[in-house]
Design a protein around this motif. Structure first.
Motif, PDB file in Angstrom:
ATOM      1  N   ARG A 134       0.830  -1.200   0.000  1.00 32.88           N
ATOM      2  CA  ARG A 134       0.000   0.000   0.000  1.00 32.88           C
ATOM      3  C   ARG A 134       0.862   1.247   0.000  1.00 32.88           C
ATOM      4  NH1 ARG A 134      -2.530   2.992   4.110  1.00 32.88           N
ATOM      5  NH2 ARG A 134      -1.578   1.650   5.674  1.00 32.88           N
ATOM      6  N   SER A 135       0.419   2.291  -0.719  1.00 32.84           N
ATOM      7  CA  SER A 135       1.173   3.537  -0.821  1.00 32.84           C
ATOM      8  C   SER A 135       1.302   4.212   0.535  1.00 32.84           C
ATOM      9  CB  SER A 135       0.472   4.478  -1.811  1.00 32.84           C
ATOM     10  OG  SER A 135       1.096   5.736  -1.822  1.00 32.84           O
ATOM     11  N   GLU A 136       2.389   4.978   0.663  1.00 32.52           N
ATOM     12  CA  GLU A 136       2.649   5.677   1.923  1.00 32.52           C
ATOM     13  C   GLU A 136       1.680   6.822   2.163  1.00 32.52           C
ATOM     14  OE1 GLU A 136       6.790   6.183   3.371  1.00 32.52           O
ATOM     15  OE2 GLU A 136       6.377   8.319   3.044  1.00 32.52           O
ATOM     16  N   VAL A 137       1.142   7.410   1.067  1.00 29.13           N
ATOM     17  CA  VAL A 137       0.233   8.557   1.205  1.00 29.13           C
ATOM     18  C   VAL A 137      -1.054   8.275   0.466  1.00 29.13           C
ATOM     19  CG1 VAL A 137       2.107  10.220   1.461  1.00 29.13           C
ATOM     20  CG2 VAL A 137       1.218   9.722  -0.809  1.00 29.13           C
ATOM     21  N   SER A 138      -2.091   9.060   0.840  1.00 28.33           N
ATOM     22  CA  SER A 138      -3.382   8.930   0.152  1.00 28.33           C
ATOM     23  C   SER A 138      -3.281   9.565  -1.235  1.00 28.33           C
ATOM     24  CB  SER A 138      -4.477   9.628   0.956  1.00 28.33           C
ATOM     25  OG  SER A 138      -4.234  11.030   0.994  1.00 28.33           O
ATOM     26  N   SER A 139      -4.283   9.290  -2.078  1.00 26.06           N
ATOM     27  CA  SER A 139      -4.281   9.834  -3.432  1.00 26.06           C
ATOM     28  C   SER A 139      -4.374  11.355  -3.418  1.00 26.06           C
ATOM     29  CB  SER A 139      -5.446   9.240  -4.231  1.00 26.06           C
ATOM     30  OG  SER A 139      -6.695   9.559  -3.615  1.00 26.06           O
ATOM     31  N   THR A 140      -5.137  11.913  -2.486  1.00 23.32           N
ATOM     32  CA  THR A 140      -5.249  13.372  -2.407  1.00 23.32           C
ATOM     33  C   THR A 140      -3.923  13.992  -1.988  1.00 23.32           C
ATOM     34  OG1 THR A 140      -7.577  13.145  -1.778  1.00 23.32           O
ATOM     35  CG2 THR A 140      -6.546  15.285  -1.407  1.00 23.32           C
ATOM     36  N   MET A 141      -3.250  13.369  -1.010  1.00 23.25           N
ATOM     37  CA  MET A 141      -1.952  13.865  -0.586  1.00 23.25           C
ATOM     38  C   MET A 141      -0.946  13.766  -1.752  1.00 23.25           C
ATOM     39  SD  MET A 141       0.206  15.192   1.435  1.00 23.25           S
ATOM     40  CE  MET A 141      -0.500  15.220   3.087  1.00 23.25           C
ATOM     41  N   GLN A 142      -1.063  12.671  -2.527  1.00 28.84           N
ATOM     42  CA  GLN A 142      -0.167  12.527  -3.668  1.00 28.84           C
ATOM     43  C   GLN A 142      -0.369  13.649  -4.675  1.00 28.84           C
ATOM     44  OE1 GLN A 142       2.315   9.952  -4.011  1.00 28.84           O
ATOM     45  NE2 GLN A 142       2.910  11.640  -5.362  1.00 28.84           N
ATOM     46  N   THR A 143      -1.630  14.025  -4.915  1.00 30.54           N
ATOM     47  CA  THR A 143      -1.930  15.135  -5.816  1.00 30.54           C
ATOM     48  C   THR A 143      -1.345  16.439  -5.278  1.00 30.54           C
ATOM     49  OG1 THR A 143      -3.986  14.052  -6.521  1.00 30.54           O
ATOM     50  CG2 THR A 143      -3.788  16.421  -6.940  1.00 30.54           C
ATOM     51  N   TYR A 144      -1.492  16.663  -3.974  1.00 26.59           N
ATOM     52  CA  TYR A 144      -0.947  17.869  -3.323  1.00 26.59           C
ATOM     53  C   TYR A 144       0.565  17.942  -3.549  1.00 26.59           C
ATOM     54  CZ  TYR A 144       0.470  20.964   0.509  1.00 26.59           C
ATOM     55  OH  TYR A 144       1.050  21.979   1.248  1.00 26.59           O
ATOM     56  N   ILE A 145       1.234  16.832  -3.317  1.00 28.45           N
ATOM     57  CA  ILE A 145       2.700  16.794  -3.473  1.00 28.45           C
ATOM     58  C   ILE A 145       3.094  17.051  -4.927  1.00 28.45           C
ATOM     59  CG2 ILE A 145       4.720  15.275  -3.339  1.00 28.45           C
ATOM     60  CD1 ILE A 145       3.280  13.878  -0.969  1.00 28.45           C
ATOM     61  N   ASP A 146       2.395  16.374  -5.843  1.00 27.84           N
ATOM     62  CA  ASP A 146       2.733  16.489  -7.268  1.00 27.84           C
ATOM     63  C   ASP A 146       2.582  17.922  -7.759  1.00 27.84           C
ATOM     64  OD1 ASP A 146       3.306  13.817  -7.407  1.00 27.84           O
ATOM     65  OD2 ASP A 146       1.349  13.226  -8.247  1.00 27.84           O
ATOM     66  N   LEU A 147       1.494  18.586  -7.387  1.00 33.35           N
ATOM     67  CA  LEU A 147       1.238  19.931  -7.905  1.00 33.35           C
ATOM     68  C   LEU A 147       2.211  20.953  -7.329  1.00 33.35           C
ATOM     69  CD1 LEU A 147      -2.680  20.039  -8.016  1.00 33.35           C
ATOM     70  CD2 LEU A 147      -1.071  19.749  -9.908  1.00 33.35           C
ATOM     71  N   HIS A 148       2.578  20.814  -6.044  1.00 32.00           N
ATOM     72  CA  HIS A 148       3.530  21.758  -5.452  1.00 32.00           C
ATOM     73  C   HIS A 148       4.926  21.584  -6.073  1.00 32.00           C
ATOM     74  CE1 HIS A 148       1.599  24.188  -2.355  1.00 32.00           C
ATOM     75  NE2 HIS A 148       0.785  23.142  -2.117  1.00 32.00           N
ATOM     76  N   ARG A 149       5.319  20.362  -6.279  1.00 32.74           N
ATOM     77  CA  ARG A 149       6.629  20.130  -6.885  1.00 32.74           C
ATOM     78  C   ARG A 149       6.640  20.606  -8.342  1.00 32.74           C
ATOM     79  NH1 ARG A 149       8.137  15.195  -7.464  1.00 32.74           N
ATOM     80  NH2 ARG A 149      10.332  15.331  -6.826  1.00 32.74           N
ATOM     81  N   HIS A 150       5.515  20.391  -9.027  1.00 34.87           N
ATOM     82  CA  HIS A 150       5.370  20.857 -10.415  1.00 34.87           C
ATOM     83  C   HIS A 150       5.492  22.372 -10.484  1.00 34.87           C
ATOM     84  CE1 HIS A 150       2.905  22.215 -13.897  1.00 34.87           C
ATOM     85  NE2 HIS A 150       3.430  21.153 -14.516  1.00 34.87           N
ATOM     86  N   ALA A 151       4.814  23.081  -9.568  1.00 31.90           N
ATOM     87  CA  ALA A 151       4.847  24.548  -9.558  1.00 31.90           C
ATOM     88  C   ALA A 151       6.264  25.062  -9.337  1.00 31.90           C
ATOM     89  CB  ALA A 151       3.905  25.083  -8.493  1.00 31.90           C
ATOM     90  N   ALA A 152       6.983  24.435  -8.393  1.00 29.42           N
ATOM     91  CA  ALA A 152       8.348  24.889  -8.102  1.00 29.42           C
ATOM     92  C   ALA A 152       9.283  24.595  -9.271  1.00 29.42           C
ATOM     93  CB  ALA A 152       8.850  24.206  -6.829  1.00 29.42           C
ATOM     94  N   ALA A 153       9.148  23.399  -9.873  1.00 27.74           N
ATOM     95  CA  ALA A 153      10.045  23.013 -10.960  1.00 27.74           C
ATOM     96  C   ALA A 153       9.880  23.927 -12.175  1.00 27.74           C
ATOM     97  CB  ALA A 153       9.799  21.558 -11.349  1.00 27.74           C
ATOM     98  N   ARG A 154       8.655  24.257 -12.546  1.00 22.55           N
ATOM     99  CA  ARG A 154       8.485  25.085 -13.737  1.00 22.55           C
ATOM    100  C   ARG A 154       8.830  26.543 -13.480  1.00 22.55           C
ATOM    101  NH1 ARG A 154       1.996  25.148 -15.154  1.00 22.55           N
ATOM    102  NH2 ARG A 154       1.261  26.385 -13.389  1.00 22.55           N
ATOM    103  N   ALA A 155       8.716  26.976 -12.208  1.00 20.35           N
ATOM    104  CA  ALA A 155       9.135  28.343 -11.889  1.00 20.35           C
ATOM    105  C   ALA A 155      10.638  28.494 -12.093  1.00 20.35           C
ATOM    106  CB  ALA A 155       8.738  28.706 -10.464  1.00 20.35           C
TER     107      ALA A 155
END
Length: 606
Positions: free
Chosen positions: A333-354
């Motif tokens: 089983r994954s370490e985080v929930s699907s919603t938490m995974q989305t939160y992580i993905d979008l924040h990292r995406h925002a920082a990387a493209r900036a």
């Protein structure tokens, strides 16, 4: 042959004159000249065998013009005549037909009647061809009309049937012609004409001998030769398919022996859709697809897998890689929930493209990696330069431009770690892992090398036949004379007389073009080739490029021309483009450099 002045009353129209049965001709065009100067050109006559009278073989219109003067004034001078030797009926027929051909082409039925009479007089097909400057094939075509029922010929002579319909009827037996006439006479039935007639004659399916994969010499059935076409037709469609399927099976076996993992023979009539498949090298599991059209034509597509198979293969590769890295999703089983995974993905995406916006060099490489391999958000299609005409396909594949582009593509394939036999740099629709691998390789290349990769990818995905090619050619000032030279395929595709004459004027000058204005298209093309080759005492023309191929394009007539229409949509933008930068002096650029101007020209035959 003797020359003599013969009184009008001693002359009559010979039955050997090919127009003897026609009504009195219109002589208004020559009457003023005859009235002012008399008949100057001798008539061709032969003794009638009855006293001192003669029959006119050639010169019927001059005779009627003199009769008109006699009716108007009551008197006329004797007519100058060339008297033929008695009994030379074949020569008389030839003389009549030659004169009429020089003035106005008679219809094919009249030619058939005259040619048939010449054959009866002992002339061979070769004799007739040499006399009138016609090919043996043309003479055979005219004589083929002899197989038609008299009523069919009469309908054709009366313009009730078009030439194409009559030519197809030459393939039919007398019984089949009667069946067709019965349909023609029945107001409640439809008599097929043109291409539909050919299909009707062959039981609904007309299959050309060009479609055969097998040796025609070994074919056990009957082939009906179409003298008015380029090939013959198979009388028995079922027997053709039996032999064709054997040949397709043998072709499949040869591909399997050559090391292809699979060869798929598609159902007859099914079309191969390239957009549903992905190009894949033989070493990577690419298959061969053999498509057979409803008319028996066979087309082979090498190195493809279906889109579904490609996606399945990428998913399997991704699972293998994940398992090797201990990241198999099925391991727990994954370490985080699907919603938490989305939160992580979008924040990292925002920082990387900036941060990416501060590194345009990195962004360029990532952009090119996406164009090469794709991603869930990117879909790039490859221009496959597909064409049904084999001669056109071969002309493009072997031209200087395609050769230079392929050399540059192979340099890029090596830079990105792809196989030398891979058909394209652009992959399209790959897993993001592949895109990441391409990005990593691009990161180790210089800006110039990345630009070379981008140029190849752009070339592979540039839409052929679009306005972008027009503006690109104008912006880069592409000189087509460095990339194209006249080949037989180009001239084979020219069928229009005004266009052929315009090409002749452009290459040989107005005087020669005007002298051949009404000449056959084949003749005018041959003269153009003589100028380009410096043959037959013509001065050689170097570096000629047709207006059609130039940047910007132009046309020869006032009829529509698609490249010119596309150029009209973008030429205003093209004028504002800066001058192109000089080409980079890299290995890839050297590979793409055009051949020297002093290339030996291939001999052109039309």
């Amino acid at each position: 042959m003797q020359l003599a002045n013969i009184d009008l009353g001693k002359l009559s129209i010979s039955k050997l004159n090919m127009r003897h049965h026609r009504q009195a001709p219109d002589v208004s065009d020559i009457l003023p000249s005859v009235r002012a100067r008399g008949v100057l050109v001798p008539l061709l006559v032969c003794p009638s065998g009855e006293g001192e009278t003669f029959e006119i073989v050639a010169g019927r219109r001059r005779y009627f013009a003199a009769r008109t003067l006699l009716e108007d004034s009551g008197e006329t001078d004797p007519l100058p005549c060339a008297v033929m030797e008695p009994g030379d009926d074949a020569a008389a027929l030839e003389a009549s037909l030659i004169e009429n051909l020089a003035r106005l082409d008679p219809d094919e039925v009249n030619q058939w009647e005259t040619f048939t009479r010449l054959v009866r007089q002992g002339r061979t097909l070769e004799d007739i061809g040499r006399t009138f400057g016609l090919t043996d094939l043309y003479v055979r075509r005219i004589l083929a009309l002899g197989g038609l029922l008299p009523r069919v010929r009469a309908l054709y002579a009366a313009d009730a049937l078009d030439a194409r319909t009559v030519r197809h009827l030459t393939l039919a037996s007398k019984t089949r012609q009667k069946d067709w006439l019965a349909l023609y006479d029945d107001p409640d039935q439809y008599a097929p004409t043109g291409a539909q007639l050919k299909a009707w004659l062959f039981g609904g399916q007309s299959i050309s001998t060009k479609a055969a994969l097998f040796d025609l010499a070994t074919y056990p059935g009957r082939i009906v030769t179409d003298l008015f076409g380029d090939d013959g037709c198979f009388e028995d469609a079922d027997l053709f398919w039996t032999e064709q399927n054997k040949a397709v099976a043998a072709l499949r076996d040869r591909y399997l022996e050559d090391g292809w993992t699979a060869v798929e023979v598609m159902d007859a009539g099914d079309y191969f859709h390239a957009y549903d498949h992905e190009k894949t090298a033989k070493a990577n599991g690419g298959k061969v697809f053999i498509a057979v059209s409803a008319r028996g034509e066979v087309t082979v597509h090498e190195g493809y897998v279906s889109g579904k198979e490609a996606r399945r293969a990428r998913a399997a590769a991704a699972r293998t890689e994940a398992q090797a890295a201990g990241l198999d999703p099925a391991s727990g089983r994954s370490e985080v929930s699907s919603t938490m995974q989305t939160y992580i993905d979008l924040h990292r995406h925002a920082a990387a493209r900036a941060v990416l916006t501060d590194h345009p060099g990195v962004a360029l490489r990532l952009l090119v990696a996406h164009a090469v391999a794709g991603s869930p958000l990117w879909s790039v299609k490859i221009e496959d330069q597909s064409v049904r005409n084999d001669a056109v396909a071969e002309s493009v594949e072997t031209c200087a431009g395609e050769t230079a582009f392929d050399a540059k593509r192979r340099v890029v394939l090596a830079q990105l770690g792809f196989g030398p036999d891979d058909p394209t740099v652009t992959r399209g629709g790959c897993d993001e892992t592949v895109t990441a691998q391409v990005f990593a390789r691009l990161s180790r290349l210089s800006d110039d090398e990345v630009g070379a990769v981008a140029a190849v990818v752009m070339g592979e995905t540039l839409h052929a036949g679009g306005a972008l090619v027009e503006i690109l050619g104008a912006a880069l000032k592409v000189n087509m004379s460095a990339w194209w030279s006249p080949d037989p395929v180009f001239f084979d595709l020219i069928r229009d007389r005004p266009v052929a004459n315009a090409l002749l004027k452009e290459v040989g000058g107005k005087r020669i073009a005007d002298a051949n204005l009404s000449g056959k298209v084949k003749t005018q093309k041959a003269i153009v080739c003589d100028f380009l080759d410096g043959a037959n005492d013509r001065p050689k023309v170097e570096g000629w490029t047709p207006r059609w191929l130039s940047f910007p394009p132009a046309r020869y007539t006032d009829r529509p021309f698609a490249p010119l229409d596309r150029w009209s949509r973008v030429k205003a933008v093209a004028r504002r483009l800066p001058a192109p930068e000089p080409a980079q002096d890299s290995v890839a650029s050297e590979a793409a450099r055009p051949p020297d101007a002093a290339q030996p020209d291939a001999t052109l035959t039309v």
